[in-house]
Design a protein around this motif. Structure first.
Motif, PDB file in Angstrom:
ATOM      1  N   GLY A 285      33.221  47.634  41.651  1.00  0.00           N
ATOM      2  CA  GLY A 285      33.820  47.072  42.862  1.00  0.00           C
ATOM      3  C   GLY A 285      34.639  45.843  42.526  1.00  0.00           C
ATOM      4  O   GLY A 285      35.481  45.852  41.612  1.00  0.00           O
ATOM      5  N   LEU A 286      34.360  44.719  43.199  1.00  0.00           N
ATOM      6  CA  LEU A 286      35.112  43.486  42.947  1.00  0.00           C
ATOM      7  C   LEU A 286      34.451  42.621  41.872  1.00  0.00           C
ATOM      8  O   LEU A 286      34.883  41.499  41.633  1.00  0.00           O
ATOM      9  CB  LEU A 286      35.299  42.702  44.245  1.00  0.00           C
ATOM     10  N   GLY A 287      33.380  43.130  41.249  1.00  0.00           N
ATOM     11  CA  GLY A 287      32.896  42.517  40.009  1.00  0.00           C
ATOM     12  C   GLY A 287      31.908  41.365  40.141  1.00  0.00           C
ATOM     13  O   GLY A 287      31.672  40.650  39.161  1.00  0.00           O
ATOM     14  N   GLY A 288      31.324  41.189  41.332  1.00  0.00           N
ATOM     15  CA  GLY A 288      30.401  40.055  41.525  1.00  0.00           C
ATOM     16  C   GLY A 288      29.208  40.068  40.569  1.00  0.00           C
ATOM     17  O   GLY A 288      28.768  39.013  40.109  1.00  0.00           O
ATOM     18  N   LEU A 289      28.716  41.252  40.234  1.00  0.00           N
ATOM     19  CA  LEU A 289      27.511  41.339  39.399  1.00  0.00           C
ATOM     20  C   LEU A 289      27.747  40.734  38.011  1.00  0.00           C
ATOM     21  O   LEU A 289      26.966  39.924  37.532  1.00  0.00           O
ATOM     22  CB  LEU A 289      27.062  42.805  39.270  1.00  0.00           C
ATOM     23  N   LEU A 290      28.840  41.128  37.374  1.00  0.00           N
ATOM     24  CA  LEU A 290      29.057  40.634  36.006  1.00  0.00           C
ATOM     25  C   LEU A 290      29.470  39.164  35.979  1.00  0.00           C
ATOM     26  O   LEU A 290      29.140  38.442  35.031  1.00  0.00           O
ATOM     27  CB  LEU A 290      30.094  41.499  35.276  1.00  0.00           C
TER      28      LEU A 290
ATOM     29  N   SER B 134      39.948  46.984  40.801  1.00  0.00           N
ATOM     30  CA  SER B 134      40.035  46.455  39.428  1.00  0.00           C
ATOM     31  C   SER B 134      41.055  45.314  39.358  1.00  0.00           C
ATOM     32  O   SER B 134      40.827  44.295  38.687  1.00  0.00           O
ATOM     33  CB  SER B 134      40.428  47.562  38.447  1.00  0.00           C
ATOM     34  N   GLN B 135      42.178  45.477  40.082  1.00  0.00           N
ATOM     35  CA  GLN B 135      43.208  44.429  40.046  1.00  0.00           C
ATOM     36  C   GLN B 135      42.671  43.120  40.641  1.00  0.00           C
ATOM     37  O   GLN B 135      42.853  42.042  40.080  1.00  0.00           O
ATOM     38  CB  GLN B 135      44.447  44.897  40.824  1.00  0.00           C
ATOM     39  N   LEU B 136      42.000  43.244  41.782  1.00  0.00           N
ATOM     40  CA  LEU B 136      41.473  42.050  42.433  1.00  0.00           C
ATOM     41  C   LEU B 136      40.335  41.441  41.606  1.00  0.00           C
ATOM     42  O   LEU B 136      40.225  40.222  41.465  1.00  0.00           O
ATOM     43  CB  LEU B 136      40.987  42.428  43.842  1.00  0.00           C
ATOM     44  N   ASN B 137      39.504  42.310  41.038  1.00  0.00           N
ATOM     45  CA  ASN B 137      38.409  41.849  40.189  1.00  0.00           C
ATOM     46  C   ASN B 137      38.956  40.997  39.035  1.00  0.00           C
ATOM     47  O   ASN B 137      38.460  39.903  38.752  1.00  0.00           O
ATOM     48  CB  ASN B 137      37.664  43.096  39.650  1.00  0.00           C
ATOM     49  N   GLN B 138      40.008  41.490  38.411  1.00  0.00           N
ATOM     50  CA  GLN B 138      40.617  40.767  37.285  1.00  0.00           C
ATOM     51  C   GLN B 138      41.117  39.390  37.730  1.00  0.00           C
ATOM     52  O   GLN B 138      40.907  38.387  37.042  1.00  0.00           O
ATOM     53  CB  GLN B 138      41.773  41.614  36.739  1.00  0.00           C
ATOM     54  N   ALA B 139      41.754  39.352  38.902  1.00  0.00           N
ATOM     55  CA  ALA B 139      42.283  38.071  39.406  1.00  0.00           C
ATOM     56  C   ALA B 139      41.124  37.109  39.715  1.00  0.00           C
ATOM     57  O   ALA B 139      41.216  35.904  39.444  1.00  0.00           O
ATOM     58  CB  ALA B 139      43.121  38.320  40.658  1.00  0.00           C
ATOM     59  N   LEU B 140      40.026  37.627  40.263  1.00  0.00           N
ATOM     60  CA  LEU B 140      38.869  36.768  40.567  1.00  0.00           C
ATOM     61  C   LEU B 140      38.230  36.252  39.283  1.00  0.00           C
ATOM     62  O   LEU B 140      37.766  35.105  39.219  1.00  0.00           O
ATOM     63  CB  LEU B 140      37.835  37.535  41.412  1.00  0.00           C
ATOM     64  N   ASN B 141      38.238  37.080  38.227  1.00  0.00           N
ATOM     65  CA  ASN B 141      37.735  36.607  36.922  1.00  0.00           C
ATOM     66  C   ASN B 141      38.562  35.418  36.434  1.00  0.00           C
ATOM     67  O   ASN B 141      38.017  34.430  35.942  1.00  0.00           O
ATOM     68  CB  ASN B 141      37.805  37.722  35.874  1.00  0.00           C
ATOM     69  N   LEU B 142      39.872  35.521  36.588  1.00  0.00           N
ATOM     70  CA  LEU B 142      40.743  34.429  36.130  1.00  0.00           C
ATOM     71  C   LEU B 142      40.485  33.168  36.947  1.00  0.00           C
ATOM     72  O   LEU B 142      40.348  32.071  36.406  1.00  0.00           O
ATOM     73  CB  LEU B 142      42.214  34.825  36.252  1.00  0.00           C
ATOM     74  N   LEU B 143      40.411  33.322  38.286  1.00  0.00           N
ATOM     75  CA  LEU B 143      40.209  32.157  39.153  1.00  0.00           C
ATOM     76  C   LEU B 143      38.867  31.477  38.885  1.00  0.00           C
ATOM     77  O   LEU B 143      38.731  30.273  39.058  1.00  0.00           O
ATOM     78  CB  LEU B 143      40.258  32.578  40.623  1.00  0.00           C
TER      79      LEU B 143
END
Ligand SMILES: C[S@@+](CC[C@H](N)C(=O)[O-])C[C@H]1O[C@@H](n2cnc3c(N)ncnc32)[C@H](O)[C@@H]1O
Length: 298
Positions: free
Chosen positions: A93-98, A119-128
């Motif tokens: 999903g948006l990657g909260g777990l990892l 995946s696109q949004l997840n990547q951006a949230l990782n960067l932020l």
């Protein structure tokens, strides 16, 4: 960059459709991406958290499962025994777990999802949020783009519920795990009273997109894939209490940033939340957490 071999989203969808072994790809992609506004969400997160968001700040948006960030914390106990584990989150999903895992211990994380917009949004949230140790991959759980015997741990958190035949995804999980590696599932299951479920729910707008199995069935499929089950716990009671608290928060509009699952699932989220609450109450669904090992030698 997101590891997706297709420059055009259309080509990626065509590839996934051809290879997805029965998943209703287009409908699921629409279900999860039709309400997403990438630019608006990124702006909102950046404005609300100029120092970078914490996992708790993002939780109303990126913990898209019953039980929220508290359930994820509990789940991550399973990776604690490993030092610097390689962890694959399937249907991330948006990657909260990892991101939560990376805030608690050193990991090499891979988040895989077939909704490319996630995946696109997840990547951006990782960067932020400064979570550089996590890679994001768009792909299908039933055809994992990874070498065999690579990961220490593979996690399914509310993702088998979208997969018609979990056996393929489980076989793939076994393949990519190292001998002795662990699979952890936090899943919605079919309860004693399955016909009492009403749609929409967060994972499916209608019954044809929801693939729930009873605990016995999931156990059987996990064992037939080649795993040895080490624990299987019923989390339904705590899920029900969590859903009741969420309903209260949603009604009083408590989230400081204004982030909410409605930003992902649209205005129908209020009805989805109510339907999940009822389904937990009337035994239409339950929640389990299951852990199993890949045998050391096969
Ligand atoms: C209910 S969401 C849960 C997301 C995330 N695990 C969480 O708990 O926040 C289910 C996710 O599974 C993904 N998914 C469904 N079928 C999939 C498949 N065959 N391969 C990879 N991802 C899949 C969906 O795109 C969606 O992001």
């Amino acid at each position: 960059m997101i590891n997706c071999p297709f420059r055009e989203h259309r080509l990626y969808i065509e590839f996934i459709k051809k290879n997805s072994k029965g998943s209703p790809v287009t409908e699921l992609n629409d279900h999860y991406s039709q309400h997403l506004n990438y630019n608006q969400l990124i702006q909102q997160v950046a404005d609300s958290f100029p120092e970078g968001p914490t996992c708790f700040d993002l939780a109303p948006l990126d913990q898209l499962h019953i039980g929220g960030i508290k359930a994820s914390k509990q789940l991550l106990e399973h990776i604690k025994p490993y030092s610097h584990p390689r962890v694959l989150d399937v249907g991330a999903g948006l990657g909260g777990l990892l991101r939560l895992a990376a805030s608690e211990q050193e990991i090499d994380g891979v988040a895989l999802d077939f909704t490319h917009a996630f995946s696109q949004l997840n990547q951006a949230l990782n960067l932020l949020s400064g979570s550089e140790c996590i890679s994001v991959v768009s792909g299908d759980a039933q055809l994992l783009p990874f070498a065999s015997d690579y990961f220490d741990c593979v996690i399914f958190q509310h993702s088998l519920l979208n997969i018609p035949k979990p056996s393929e995804a489980l076989k793939e999980a076994l393949r990519v795990l190292k001998p002795g590696g662990r699979i952890v599932c936090h899943e919605v299951i079919k309860g004693q009273n399955p016909e009492a479920i009403e749609f929409p729910v967060p994972w499916a707008a209608r019954a044809e997109l929801s693939f729930l199995h009873c605990t016995q069935d999931i156990r059987r499929q996990i064992e037939s894939a080649g795993f040895e089950i080490s624990s299987c716990d019923d989390w339904t009671e705590q899920a029900l209490m969590w859903r009741a608290r969420q309903t209260g928060k949603e009604q009083s509009g408590q989230a400081r940033s204004g982030l909410s699952p409605a930003a992902v699932l649209g205005n129908q989220f209020a009805t989805m939340g109510k339907n999940v609450h009822q389904a937990l109450q009337n035994g239409a669904i339950g929640i389990i957490e299951l852990a199993a090992q890949k045998p050391q030698s096969r």
